[in-house]
Design an enzyme around this catalytic site. Structure first.
Site, PDB file in Angstrom:
ATOM      1  N   TYR A 150       0.948  -1.299   0.057  1.00 49.27           N
ATOM      2  CA  TYR A 150       0.119  -0.025  -0.221  1.00 49.27           C
ATOM      3  C   TYR A 150       0.853   1.383   0.010  1.00 49.27           C
ATOM      4  CZ  TYR A 150      -3.537   3.302   1.226  1.00 49.27           C
ATOM      5  OH  TYR A 150      -4.363   4.542   1.329  1.00 49.27           O
ATOM      6  N   LYS A 190       1.169   4.186  -2.962  1.00 48.99           N
ATOM      7  CA  LYS A 190       0.703   5.737  -2.972  1.00 48.99           C
ATOM      8  C   LYS A 190       2.095   6.431  -3.295  1.00 48.99           C
ATOM      9  CE  LYS A 190      -3.537   4.894  -1.939  1.00 48.99           C
ATOM     10  NZ  LYS A 190      -4.298   5.503  -2.879  1.00 48.99           N
TER      11      LYS A 190
END
Length: 249
Positions: A174, A178
């Site tokens: 994750y 990002k």
């Protein structure tokens, strides 16, 4: 490129056509609700047609079936928006997945690919497919929904940045997705100077993505997304923002 977000939202002139991906719940749904209220014609993007249609009815938006991981689905969605609206003024790349919550040394390449396919490649698929429609807008805007967990500065010293990111989660798939989305944002902004293209960090918001453990509501989390969706042609581009101001890269 400008790096300060104005506190006052500027409505775009005339009828503003907006697409929000991953918008059948959470931050996407709240953003759709607020932008419909601001006068936008909102295409509410969702993978599941039934859930998307139900969410769209609830907020007065138009349902749009779109799976950001599927080229054919994205192309079909772009064709439908072209047919029904003729252009796109605002694109909010909101669709995202959290991925497995395991230590970094247990993460596989397949784990990484699954998360990046939605969070990074999905944003690129959608942006690329809708660029012809965005170029028809007098004041095109792209908002990439990132996270404070994608900040390299925060990752290097989480304790020092606790006021910005009070809950630090070490998630290799994750966080890296990002961080990559932030770079995608900057490079698109440099390549497309007539568009306003920014990344935003909604903060630790209670959504299904984190098991609703976030400290703030979706109404609070959506504030920065809505604000950046409403910027005018003189607004910032190539920036990374929280509701309180710029986020360190």
């Amino acid at each position: 490129m400008a790096c300060r977000a104005g506190r006052r939202a500027v409505r775009l002139p005339g009828v503003t056509t907006t697409l929000i991906t991953g918008a059948n719940k959470g931050l996407g749904l709240e953003t759709a609700r607020r932008l419909v209220r601001a006068g936008h014609t909102v295409f509410l993007g969702a993978r599941a047609a039934r859930r998307g249609a139900e969410a769209a009815r609830a907020v007065g938006a138009r349902p749009l079936t779109i799976d950001v991981t599927d080229d054919a689905s994205v192309a079909a969605a772009a064709a439908l928006v072209r047919e029904r609206a003729g252009r796109l003024d605002v694109l909010v790349n909101n669709a995202g997945v959290a991925g497995p919550a395991r230590p970094a040394d247990e993460i596989t390449a397949a784990d990484m690919l699954a998360v990046h396919d939605t969070n990074v490649f999905g944003a690129v698929r959608v942006t690329h497919a809708f660029l012809p429609l965005l170029r028809r807008s007098a004041s095109p805007v792209v908002v990439n929904v990132s996270s404070g967990l994608g900040s390299l500065a925060v990752a290097a010293d989480p304790a020092a940045h606790a006021p910005l990111v009070p809950v630090w989660v070490s998630s290799l798939p994750y966080n890296s997705s990002k961080a990559a989305l932030n770079m995608v944002t900057v490079l698109y902004a440099r390549a497309l100077p007539t568009m306003r293209i920014n990344a935003v960090d909604p903060g630790h918001t209670a959504t299904d993505l984190n098991g609703r453990t976030g400290a703030q509501s979706v109404e609070e989390g959506a504030d920065i997304i809505v604000r950046m969706a409403l910027i005018g042609p003189d607004g910032p581009t190539g920036g990374y923002f929280t509701a309180a101001g710029p986020m360190p890269w």
